[in-house]
Motif scaffolding. Structure first.
Motif, PDB file in Angstrom:
ATOM      1  N   GLY A  83      60.662   3.181  14.099  1.00  0.00           N
ATOM      2  CA  GLY A  83      60.159   2.560  15.287  1.00  0.00           C
ATOM      3  C   GLY A  83      60.967   2.034  16.393  1.00  0.00           C
ATOM      4  O   GLY A  83      62.104   1.703  15.670  1.00  0.00           O
ATOM      5  N   ILE A  84      60.665   1.870  17.481  1.00  0.00           N
ATOM      6  CA  ILE A  84      61.448   1.388  18.562  1.00  0.00           C
ATOM      7  C   ILE A  84      61.606  -0.182  18.312  1.00  0.00           C
ATOM      8  O   ILE A  84      60.906  -0.943  17.989  1.00  0.00           O
ATOM      9  CB  ILE A  84      60.910   1.575  20.143  1.00  0.00           C
ATOM     10  CG1 ILE A  84      62.192   1.644  20.796  1.00  0.00           C
ATOM     11  CG2 ILE A  84      59.884   0.391  20.481  1.00  0.00           C
ATOM     12  CD1 ILE A  84      61.690   2.124  22.294  1.00  0.00           C
ATOM     13  N   THR A 107      62.026   7.521  17.584  1.00  0.00           N
ATOM     14  CA  THR A 107      62.047   6.572  18.622  1.00  0.00           C
ATOM     15  C   THR A 107      62.982   5.143  18.188  1.00  0.00           C
ATOM     16  O   THR A 107      63.046   4.329  19.051  1.00  0.00           O
ATOM     17  CB  THR A 107      60.704   5.806  19.075  1.00  0.00           C
ATOM     18  OG1 THR A 107      59.963   5.506  17.940  1.00  0.00           O
ATOM     19  CG2 THR A 107      59.893   6.972  19.898  1.00  0.00           C
ATOM     20  N   ILE A 108      63.939   5.528  17.494  1.00  0.00           N
ATOM     21  CA  ILE A 108      64.847   4.548  17.129  1.00  0.00           C
ATOM     22  C   ILE A 108      65.815   4.434  18.316  1.00  0.00           C
ATOM     23  O   ILE A 108      66.658   5.507  18.360  1.00  0.00           O
ATOM     24  CB  ILE A 108      65.508   4.761  15.918  1.00  0.00           C
ATOM     25  CG1 ILE A 108      64.558   4.809  14.793  1.00  0.00           C
ATOM     26  CG2 ILE A 108      66.534   3.627  15.795  1.00  0.00           C
ATOM     27  CD1 ILE A 108      64.968   5.108  13.366  1.00  0.00           C
ATOM     28  N   SER A 109      65.961   3.249  18.818  1.00  0.00           N
ATOM     29  CA  SER A 109      66.733   3.406  20.284  1.00  0.00           C
ATOM     30  C   SER A 109      68.122   2.820  19.821  1.00  0.00           C
ATOM     31  O   SER A 109      68.906   2.969  20.775  1.00  0.00           O
ATOM     32  CB  SER A 109      66.014   2.573  21.313  1.00  0.00           C
ATOM     33  OG  SER A 109      65.820   1.258  20.898  1.00  0.00           O
ATOM     34  N   ASP A 110      68.008   2.045  18.901  1.00  0.00           N
ATOM     35  CA  ASP A 110      69.436   1.135  18.717  1.00  0.00           C
ATOM     36  C   ASP A 110      70.352   2.135  17.916  1.00  0.00           C
ATOM     37  O   ASP A 110      70.757   1.941  16.847  1.00  0.00           O
ATOM     38  CB  ASP A 110      69.205  -0.015  18.072  1.00  0.00           C
ATOM     39  CG  ASP A 110      68.520  -0.074  16.907  1.00  0.00           C
ATOM     40  OD1 ASP A 110      68.814  -0.915  16.063  1.00  0.00           O
ATOM     41  OD2 ASP A 110      68.006   1.116  16.591  1.00  0.00           O
TER      42      ASP A 110
END
Lengths: 308, 156
Positions: free
Chosen positions: B42-43, A291-294
Protein backbone atom coordinates in the motif's frame (compact mmCIF):
# COMPACT_ATOMS: atom_id res chain seq x y z
CA UNK A 1 2.49 13.98 22.79
CA UNK A 2 -0.66 15.95 23.26
CA UNK A 3 -2.99 13.03 22.70
CA UNK A 4 -1.64 11.38 25.79
CA UNK A 5 -4.66 12.63 27.66
CA UNK A 6 -6.87 12.79 24.58
CA UNK A 7 -10.45 13.28 25.58
CA UNK A 8 -13.26 11.52 23.77
CA UNK A 9 -13.90 14.64 21.72
CA UNK A 10 -10.47 14.64 20.11
CA UNK A 11 -10.50 13.09 16.69
CA UNK A 12 -8.23 12.43 13.77
CA UNK A 13 -8.74 11.76 10.08
CA UNK A 14 -7.99 8.23 8.97
CA UNK A 15 -6.95 7.91 5.33
CA UNK A 16 -7.85 4.77 3.36
CA UNK A 17 -7.18 5.49 -0.26
CA UNK A 18 -6.67 8.09 -2.93
CA UNK A 19 -8.75 8.10 -6.07
CA UNK A 20 -9.34 10.27 -9.09
CA UNK A 21 -12.52 12.26 -9.35
CA UNK A 22 -13.52 11.88 -12.95
CA UNK A 23 -16.29 14.39 -12.71
CA UNK A 24 -19.36 12.30 -11.97
CA UNK A 25 -19.23 12.20 -8.23
CA UNK A 26 -16.50 12.12 -5.64
CA UNK A 27 -18.66 9.71 -3.70
CA UNK A 28 -19.03 6.60 -5.82
CA UNK A 29 -21.45 5.08 -3.34
CA UNK A 30 -23.81 8.02 -3.77
CA UNK A 31 -23.68 7.59 -7.54
CA UNK A 32 -24.65 3.95 -7.05
CA UNK A 33 -27.46 4.91 -4.68
CA UNK A 34 -25.85 3.26 -1.68
CA UNK A 35 -24.98 4.63 1.74
CA UNK A 36 -21.37 5.41 2.53
CA UNK A 37 -19.41 2.32 3.50
CA UNK A 38 -18.46 1.84 7.13
CA UNK A 39 -14.89 2.59 7.98
CA UNK A 40 -12.90 1.55 11.03
CA UNK A 41 -14.99 1.56 14.23
CA UNK A 42 -18.07 1.83 12.05
CA UNK A 43 -17.70 5.51 11.17
CA UNK A 44 -18.94 6.35 7.65
CA UNK A 45 -16.35 6.95 4.94
CA UNK A 46 -16.18 10.48 3.54
CA UNK A 47 -14.72 11.76 0.29
CA UNK A 48 -12.44 14.82 0.30
CA UNK A 49 -12.11 16.17 -3.22
CA UNK A 50 -9.18 18.41 -3.95
CA UNK A 51 -8.42 20.19 -7.17
CA UNK A 52 -4.88 19.40 -8.15
CA UNK A 53 -2.66 20.97 -10.80
CA UNK A 54 -3.07 19.84 -14.39
CA UNK A 55 -6.84 19.87 -14.15
CA UNK A 56 -7.07 16.62 -12.30
CA UNK A 57 -9.07 16.23 -9.20
CA UNK A 58 -7.96 13.86 -6.52
CA UNK A 59 -10.16 12.39 -3.85
CA UNK A 60 -9.06 11.19 -0.45
CA UNK A 61 -11.28 8.62 1.21
CA UNK A 62 -11.27 9.14 4.94
CA UNK A 63 -13.22 8.64 8.12
CA UNK A 64 -13.10 10.20 11.55
CA UNK A 65 -11.44 8.25 14.35
CA UNK A 66 -11.02 8.98 18.06
CA UNK A 67 -7.47 9.74 19.13
CA UNK A 68 -8.00 7.69 22.23
CA UNK A 69 -7.62 4.71 19.94
CA UNK A 70 -5.71 6.11 17.00
CA UNK A 71 -3.37 8.60 18.63
CA UNK A 72 0.30 7.82 18.39
CA UNK A 73 0.64 6.34 21.85
CA UNK A 74 -2.58 4.38 21.57
CA UNK A 75 -1.50 3.03 18.19
CA UNK A 76 1.75 1.69 19.50
CA UNK A 77 -0.19 -0.24 22.06
CA UNK A 78 -3.04 -1.31 19.83
CA UNK A 79 -0.89 -2.48 16.95
CA UNK A 80 0.48 -5.18 19.17
CA UNK A 81 -2.95 -6.45 19.97
CA UNK A 82 -3.69 -9.01 17.32
CA UNK A 83 -7.45 -8.85 17.84
CA UNK A 84 -7.51 -5.05 17.48
CA UNK A 85 -5.27 -5.28 14.46
CA UNK A 86 -7.49 -7.85 12.80
CA UNK A 87 -10.62 -5.77 13.28
CA UNK A 88 -8.99 -2.64 11.89
CA UNK A 89 -7.28 -4.48 9.04
CA UNK A 90 -10.53 -6.06 7.96
CA UNK A 91 -12.43 -2.77 8.13
CA UNK A 92 -9.68 -1.03 6.18
CA UNK A 93 -9.67 -3.75 3.56
CA UNK A 94 -13.45 -3.71 3.34
CA UNK A 95 -13.47 0.00 2.54
CA UNK A 96 -10.89 -0.43 -0.20
CA UNK A 97 -12.75 -3.35 -1.68
CA UNK A 98 -15.94 -1.36 -1.94
CA UNK A 99 -14.13 1.63 -3.47
CA UNK A 100 -12.31 -0.53 -5.96
CA UNK A 101 -15.48 -1.13 -7.90
CA UNK A 102 -15.83 2.52 -8.78
CA UNK A 103 -12.50 3.08 -10.46
CA UNK A 104 -8.76 3.22 -9.96
CA UNK A 105 -7.55 4.03 -6.52
CA UNK A 106 -4.38 3.81 -4.51
CA UNK A 107 -4.60 1.90 -1.25
CA UNK A 108 -2.88 3.67 1.61
CA UNK A 109 -1.04 1.65 4.21
CA UNK A 110 -2.89 0.71 7.37
CA UNK A 111 -3.34 3.35 10.11
CA UNK A 112 -2.33 6.55 8.35
CA UNK A 113 -3.95 9.18 10.55
CA UNK A 114 -4.01 13.00 10.27
CA UNK A 115 -5.00 15.63 12.77
CA UNK A 116 -7.72 16.89 10.48
CA UNK A 117 -9.14 16.93 6.95
CA UNK A 118 -7.19 20.06 6.06
CA UNK A 119 -3.92 18.20 6.55
CA UNK A 120 -5.05 15.47 4.19
CA UNK A 121 -5.93 18.03 1.55
CA UNK A 122 -2.54 19.66 1.89
CA UNK A 123 -0.86 16.30 1.43
CA UNK A 124 -2.95 15.65 -1.71
CA UNK A 125 -1.81 18.95 -3.20
CA UNK A 126 1.82 18.25 -2.33
CA UNK A 127 1.97 14.90 -4.00
CA UNK A 128 -0.63 15.38 -6.72
CA UNK A 129 1.67 14.60 -9.64
CA UNK A 130 2.86 11.34 -8.18
CA UNK A 131 -0.66 10.20 -7.33
CA UNK A 132 -2.04 11.15 -10.73
CA UNK A 133 0.70 9.13 -12.37
CA UNK A 134 0.07 6.05 -10.22
CA UNK A 135 -3.68 6.32 -10.77
CA UNK A 136 -3.20 6.17 -14.53
CA UNK A 137 -1.07 3.07 -14.07
CA UNK A 138 -3.73 1.36 -11.93
CA UNK A 139 -6.57 2.32 -14.19
CA UNK A 140 -8.55 -0.67 -15.45
CA UNK A 141 -6.36 -3.14 -13.58
CA UNK A 142 -6.61 -5.18 -10.45
CA UNK A 143 -4.44 -7.30 -8.29
CA UNK A 144 -4.85 -11.06 -8.22
CA UNK A 145 -3.21 -13.37 -5.75
CA UNK A 146 -1.99 -16.83 -6.59
CA UNK A 147 -0.75 -19.23 -3.99
CA UNK A 148 0.66 -22.60 -4.94
CA UNK A 149 0.83 -25.43 -2.43
CA UNK A 150 2.85 -28.61 -2.71
CA UNK A 151 0.23 -31.03 -1.46
CA UNK A 152 1.49 -33.43 1.15
CA UNK A 153 4.72 -31.57 1.75
CA UNK A 154 3.66 -30.76 5.26
CA UNK A 155 6.97 -29.53 6.66
CA UNK A 156 8.19 -27.00 7.83
CA UNK A 157 5.67 -26.63 10.58
CA UNK A 158 2.64 -28.44 11.93
CA UNK A 159 3.11 -31.74 10.18
CA UNK A 160 6.77 -31.73 11.07
CA UNK A 161 5.99 -31.07 14.67
CA UNK A 162 3.41 -33.78 14.82
CA UNK A 163 5.71 -36.20 13.04
CA UNK A 164 8.52 -35.48 15.36
CA UNK A 165 6.36 -35.78 18.43
CA UNK A 166 5.17 -39.14 17.16
CA UNK A 167 8.73 -40.21 16.47
CA UNK A 168 9.76 -39.21 19.95
CA UNK A 169 6.95 -41.16 21.47
CA UNK A 170 7.73 -44.19 19.32
CA UNK A 171 11.38 -43.94 20.28
CA UNK A 172 10.47 -43.77 23.92
CA UNK A 173 8.18 -46.76 23.58
CA UNK A 174 10.85 -48.76 21.85
CA UNK A 175 13.26 -47.88 24.57
CA UNK A 176 10.67 -48.92 27.14
CA UNK A 177 10.03 -52.23 25.42
CA UNK A 178 13.69 -53.08 25.27
CA UNK A 179 13.99 -52.22 28.86
CA UNK A 180 11.39 -54.85 29.64
CA UNK A 181 13.37 -57.37 27.56
CA UNK A 182 16.36 -56.56 29.74
CA UNK A 183 19.75 -58.17 29.27
CA UNK A 184 21.29 -56.51 26.17
CA UNK A 185 21.22 -53.02 27.59
CA UNK A 186 24.59 -51.96 26.14
CA UNK A 187 23.71 -52.62 22.49
CA UNK A 188 20.19 -51.22 22.82
CA UNK A 189 21.39 -47.76 23.83
CA UNK A 190 23.18 -47.38 20.49
CA UNK A 191 21.13 -49.07 17.85
CA UNK A 192 17.56 -47.78 17.86
CA UNK A 193 18.74 -44.20 17.89
CA UNK A 194 21.25 -44.62 15.09
CA UNK A 195 18.83 -46.51 12.89
CA UNK A 196 16.16 -43.94 13.49
CA UNK A 197 18.50 -41.09 12.63
CA UNK A 198 19.50 -42.79 9.43
CA UNK A 199 15.93 -43.38 8.35
CA UNK A 200 15.03 -39.85 9.24
CA UNK A 201 17.78 -38.24 7.23
CA UNK A 202 17.03 -40.44 4.23
CA UNK A 203 13.44 -39.41 4.29
CA UNK A 204 14.43 -35.77 4.68
CA UNK A 205 16.67 -36.02 1.65
CA UNK A 206 13.85 -37.43 -0.44
CA UNK A 207 11.64 -34.68 0.80
CA UNK A 208 14.20 -32.08 -0.15
CA UNK A 209 14.24 -33.46 -3.66
CA UNK A 210 10.46 -33.37 -3.93
CA UNK A 211 10.37 -29.85 -2.60
CA UNK A 212 12.97 -28.69 -5.07
CA UNK A 213 10.85 -30.09 -7.88
CA UNK A 214 7.79 -28.33 -6.51
CA UNK A 215 9.71 -25.04 -6.36
CA UNK A 216 10.75 -25.42 -9.98
CA UNK A 217 7.22 -26.04 -11.08
CA UNK A 218 6.05 -23.07 -9.05
CA UNK A 219 8.57 -20.92 -10.90
CA UNK A 220 7.10 -22.15 -14.14
CA UNK A 221 3.59 -21.32 -12.98
CA UNK A 222 4.78 -17.87 -12.00
CA UNK A 223 6.34 -17.23 -15.38
CA UNK A 224 3.21 -18.35 -17.22
CA UNK A 225 0.96 -16.16 -15.09
CA UNK A 226 3.32 -13.21 -15.38
CA UNK A 227 2.68 -13.15 -19.11
CA UNK A 228 -0.88 -12.04 -18.38
CA UNK A 229 0.21 -9.41 -15.91
CA UNK A 230 1.45 -5.86 -16.21
CA UNK A 231 3.52 -6.40 -13.08
CA UNK A 232 4.32 -9.22 -10.71
CA UNK A 233 5.31 -9.25 -7.10
CA UNK A 234 6.22 -12.05 -4.76
CA UNK A 235 5.03 -12.13 -1.23
CA UNK A 236 6.79 -14.16 1.38
CA UNK A 237 5.58 -17.74 1.47
CA UNK A 238 3.12 -18.03 4.31
CA UNK A 239 3.67 -20.32 7.22
CA UNK A 240 1.00 -23.00 7.67
CA UNK A 241 -0.35 -21.18 10.70
CA UNK A 242 -0.93 -18.10 8.62
CA UNK A 243 -2.24 -19.87 5.54
CA UNK A 244 -4.34 -22.26 7.60
CA UNK A 245 -3.02 -25.15 5.54
CA UNK A 246 -0.42 -27.74 6.39
CA UNK A 247 0.82 -28.01 2.80
CA UNK A 248 4.04 -26.27 1.88
CA UNK A 249 3.46 -22.99 0.07
CA UNK A 250 5.83 -22.75 -2.87
CA UNK A 251 4.49 -19.59 -4.48
CA UNK A 252 2.73 -16.55 -3.09
CA UNK A 253 2.48 -14.19 -6.02
CA UNK A 254 0.60 -11.00 -6.74
CA UNK A 255 -0.22 -10.06 -10.31
CA UNK A 256 -1.51 -6.78 -11.65
CA UNK A 257 -3.85 -7.75 -14.45
CA UNK A 258 -5.87 -5.72 -16.94
CA UNK A 259 -9.57 -6.20 -16.27
CA UNK A 260 -10.02 -7.45 -19.81
CA UNK A 261 -7.55 -10.28 -19.18
CA UNK A 262 -8.83 -11.28 -15.77
CA UNK A 263 -10.85 -14.18 -17.20
CA UNK A 264 -7.88 -15.52 -19.14
CA UNK A 265 -5.67 -15.15 -16.12
CA UNK A 266 -8.08 -17.12 -13.94
CA UNK A 267 -8.41 -19.81 -16.60
CA UNK A 268 -4.63 -20.09 -16.91
CA UNK A 269 -4.31 -20.42 -13.16
CA UNK A 270 -6.89 -23.19 -13.15
CA UNK A 271 -5.11 -25.03 -15.95
CA UNK A 272 -1.77 -24.93 -14.20
CA UNK A 273 -3.08 -26.97 -11.34
CA UNK A 274 -1.64 -30.46 -10.95
CA UNK A 275 -2.52 -33.39 -8.76
CA UNK A 276 0.10 -32.60 -6.16
CA UNK A 277 0.33 -28.88 -6.81
CA UNK A 278 -2.66 -26.87 -5.80
CA UNK A 279 -3.19 -23.43 -7.29
CA UNK A 280 -5.31 -21.07 -5.24
CA UNK A 281 -6.54 -17.87 -6.82
CA UNK A 282 -7.70 -14.93 -4.70
CA UNK A 283 -9.01 -11.59 -5.76
CA UNK A 284 -9.62 -9.23 -7.21
CA UNK A 285 -7.71 -7.20 -4.66
CA UNK A 286 -7.19 -3.47 -4.55
CA UNK A 287 -3.71 -2.96 -6.00
CA UNK A 288 -1.99 -3.12 -2.62
CA UNK A 289 1.12 -4.79 -3.88
CA UNK A 290 1.70 -2.37 -6.73
CA UNK A 291 1.40 1.05 -5.19
CA UNK A 292 4.47 1.07 -3.04
CA UNK A 293 5.88 4.47 -3.79
CA UNK A 294 8.92 4.59 -1.59
CA UNK A 295 11.78 3.33 -3.70
CA UNK A 296 10.92 -0.30 -3.44
CA UNK A 297 12.91 -2.63 -5.64
CA UNK A 298 10.07 -4.63 -7.13
CA UNK A 299 7.80 -1.65 -7.45
CA UNK A 300 10.04 -0.28 -10.15
CA UNK A 301 9.05 -3.20 -12.32
CA UNK A 302 5.59 -1.70 -12.59
CA UNK A 303 7.03 1.27 -14.40
CA UNK A 304 8.70 -0.93 -17.01
CA UNK A 305 5.79 -3.17 -17.88
CA UNK A 306 3.32 -1.32 -20.03
CA UNK A 307 0.17 -3.07 -21.24
CA UNK A 308 1.67 -4.03 -24.62
CA UNK B 1 -12.68 5.97 -15.80
CA UNK B 2 -16.28 5.12 -16.59
CA UNK B 3 -17.51 3.15 -13.66
CA UNK B 4 -20.26 1.19 -15.38
CA UNK B 5 -18.15 -0.96 -17.66
CA UNK B 6 -16.10 -2.58 -14.95
CA UNK B 7 -18.68 -4.05 -12.67
CA UNK B 8 -19.88 -7.19 -14.49
CA UNK B 9 -16.39 -8.58 -15.09
CA UNK B 10 -15.77 -8.73 -11.37
CA UNK B 11 -18.90 -10.55 -10.46
CA UNK B 12 -18.03 -13.45 -12.74
CA UNK B 13 -14.31 -13.46 -12.29
CA UNK B 14 -14.08 -12.56 -8.67
CA UNK B 15 -15.21 -15.85 -7.27
CA UNK B 16 -12.77 -18.62 -8.12
CA UNK B 17 -10.71 -20.18 -5.42
CA UNK B 18 -9.13 -23.29 -6.81
CA UNK B 19 -8.58 -26.06 -4.42
CA UNK B 20 -11.57 -24.79 -2.49
CA UNK B 21 -9.66 -24.15 0.72
CA UNK B 22 -12.00 -21.34 1.65
CA UNK B 23 -15.05 -21.15 -0.52
CA UNK B 24 -15.55 -17.59 0.58
CA UNK B 25 -15.87 -16.45 -3.02
CA UNK B 26 -16.00 -12.75 -3.58
CA UNK B 27 -14.29 -11.77 -0.36
CA UNK B 28 -10.72 -12.96 0.05
CA UNK B 29 -11.07 -13.09 3.78
CA UNK B 30 -7.94 -14.92 4.82
CA UNK B 31 -6.43 -12.78 7.55
CA UNK B 32 -2.89 -13.63 6.53
CA UNK B 33 -3.56 -12.46 2.98
CA UNK B 34 -5.04 -9.21 4.24
CA UNK B 35 -2.30 -8.49 6.76
CA UNK B 36 0.53 -9.11 4.37
CA UNK B 37 -1.04 -6.51 2.11
CA UNK B 38 -2.35 -3.81 4.42
CA UNK B 39 0.71 -3.80 6.65
CA UNK B 40 3.51 -4.43 4.22
CA UNK B 41 2.14 -2.91 1.07
CA UNK B 42 0.00 0.00 0.00
CA UNK B 43 1.10 3.52 -0.64
CA UNK B 44 3.16 5.08 2.10
CA UNK B 45 2.29 8.62 3.07
CA UNK B 46 3.37 10.36 6.20
CA UNK B 47 0.39 11.08 8.41
CA UNK B 48 0.55 13.67 11.18
CA UNK B 49 -0.14 11.03 13.73
CA UNK B 50 1.77 8.03 12.84
CA UNK B 51 3.81 5.36 14.34
CA UNK B 52 6.84 5.89 12.21
CA UNK B 53 7.45 3.61 9.31
CA UNK B 54 10.39 1.85 10.77
CA UNK B 55 8.15 0.68 13.56
CA UNK B 56 5.65 -0.58 11.09
CA UNK B 57 8.34 -2.62 9.38
CA UNK B 58 9.42 -4.00 12.69
CA UNK B 59 5.85 -4.65 13.54
CA UNK B 60 5.26 -6.79 10.51
CA UNK B 61 8.28 -8.86 11.34
CA UNK B 62 7.12 -9.14 14.89
CA UNK B 63 3.69 -10.14 13.74
CA UNK B 64 5.10 -12.96 11.74
CA UNK B 65 6.95 -14.03 14.80
CA UNK B 66 3.79 -13.88 16.83
CA UNK B 67 1.86 -15.96 14.42
CA UNK B 68 4.55 -18.58 14.69
CA UNK B 69 6.22 -17.66 17.93
CA UNK B 70 9.98 -17.70 17.80
CA UNK B 71 10.40 -20.56 20.17
CA UNK B 72 7.80 -22.70 18.52
CA UNK B 73 9.41 -21.98 15.18
CA UNK B 74 12.84 -22.94 16.42
CA UNK B 75 11.45 -26.01 18.08
CA UNK B 76 10.04 -26.96 14.70
CA UNK B 77 13.35 -26.26 13.03
CA UNK B 78 12.25 -23.32 10.93
CA UNK B 79 13.28 -19.74 10.70
CA UNK B 80 11.19 -18.96 7.70
CA UNK B 81 11.12 -15.22 8.20
CA UNK B 82 14.83 -15.17 7.42
CA UNK B 83 14.90 -17.95 4.89
CA UNK B 84 12.00 -17.37 2.59
CA UNK B 85 11.80 -20.55 0.51
CA UNK B 86 10.71 -18.55 -2.48
CA UNK B 87 13.72 -16.25 -2.29
CA UNK B 88 16.31 -18.73 -1.21
CA UNK B 89 15.16 -21.84 -3.00
CA UNK B 90 16.35 -24.83 -1.05
CA UNK B 91 19.27 -23.02 0.52
CA UNK B 92 17.73 -23.28 3.94
CA UNK B 93 17.20 -26.99 3.79
CA UNK B 94 20.65 -28.45 4.36
CA UNK B 95 20.78 -26.29 7.45
CA UNK B 96 17.44 -27.58 8.49
CA UNK B 97 18.67 -31.11 8.09
CA UNK B 98 21.75 -30.43 10.15
CA UNK B 99 19.72 -28.73 12.82
CA UNK B 100 17.30 -31.58 12.94
CA UNK B 101 20.06 -34.12 13.29
CA UNK B 102 21.57 -32.18 16.10
CA UNK B 103 18.25 -31.94 17.85
CA UNK B 104 17.54 -35.61 17.39
CA UNK B 105 20.89 -36.55 18.87
CA UNK B 106 20.14 -34.44 21.87
CA UNK B 107 16.72 -35.93 22.14
CA UNK B 108 18.08 -39.43 22.02
CA UNK B 109 20.63 -38.61 24.65
CA UNK B 110 17.78 -37.28 26.79
CA UNK B 111 15.75 -40.38 26.23
CA UNK B 112 18.55 -42.65 27.08
CA UNK B 113 19.30 -40.68 30.18
CA UNK B 114 15.64 -40.75 31.18
CA UNK B 115 15.52 -44.45 30.54
CA UNK B 116 18.55 -45.02 32.74
CA UNK B 117 16.82 -43.02 35.46
CA UNK B 118 13.59 -44.95 35.10
CA UNK B 119 15.46 -48.22 35.33
CA UNK B 120 17.00 -47.13 38.58
CA UNK B 121 13.78 -45.86 40.08
CA UNK B 122 11.41 -48.55 38.94
CA UNK B 123 13.73 -51.47 38.65
CA UNK B 124 12.89 -51.87 34.93
CA UNK B 125 9.21 -52.77 35.15
CA UNK B 126 7.75 -49.31 34.55
CA UNK B 127 7.51 -49.61 30.78
CA UNK B 128 5.45 -46.58 29.86
CA UNK B 129 6.98 -44.13 32.29
CA UNK B 130 9.69 -42.71 30.06
CA UNK B 131 7.30 -42.45 27.16
CA UNK B 132 4.78 -40.47 29.12
CA UNK B 133 7.36 -38.14 30.47
CA UNK B 134 8.59 -37.35 26.95
CA UNK B 135 5.15 -36.59 25.69
CA UNK B 136 4.78 -33.75 28.09
CA UNK B 137 7.88 -32.14 26.68
CA UNK B 138 6.73 -32.64 23.13
CA UNK B 139 3.44 -30.83 23.54
CA UNK B 140 4.59 -27.73 25.31
CA UNK B 141 3.58 -25.36 22.54
CA UNK B 142 2.04 -22.22 23.93
CA UNK B 143 -0.92 -20.22 22.67
CA UNK B 144 -0.18 -17.35 20.34
CA UNK B 145 -2.05 -14.78 22.35
CA UNK B 146 0.10 -15.30 25.36
CA UNK B 147 3.21 -14.86 23.26
CA UNK B 148 1.78 -11.58 22.05
CA UNK B 149 1.39 -10.13 25.48
CA UNK B 150 4.77 -11.41 26.52
CA UNK B 151 6.45 -9.64 23.68
CA UNK B 152 4.75 -6.38 24.45
CA UNK B 153 5.76 -6.62 28.05
CA UNK B 154 9.32 -7.24 27.08
CA UNK B 155 9.15 -4.23 24.83
CA UNK B 156 7.73 -1.86 27.40
Amino acid sequence: MAEQGAGPAETGTYLYAIGANTGVDAEPWAAAGRPAPDGVLGAPVRALAERAPADSELVAYVSTVPLTEFGEEALRRNLEDLAWLETVARAHHQVLTSLMEAGPMLPVRLVTVYRGDEHVRAMLRDRAAEFADLLVRMSGRKEWGVKVYAVGEGEPAQAAGAGRARARRAGAERAGAEQGGAGRAGAATERPGTAYLKRRSESLRGQEERRRRAMNRAEHIDSVLSRFAVATRHHRAQDPRLSGRADLMVLNGAYLVDDGLAGDFAAAAAELREDDLEVELTGPWPPYSFTISDSDDDATRVAGGGPT
Amino acid sequence: MNGESRQPAQATVGTPTYGGAQGSGREPANLGDILERVLDKGIVIAGDIRVNLLDIELLTIKLRLLIVSVETARELGIDWWEHDPWLTGSAAEPRELEEENRRLRERIADLEEARGGAELEAGGDDDGGAGRRREVTASQSRPIRRRASESSRRRG
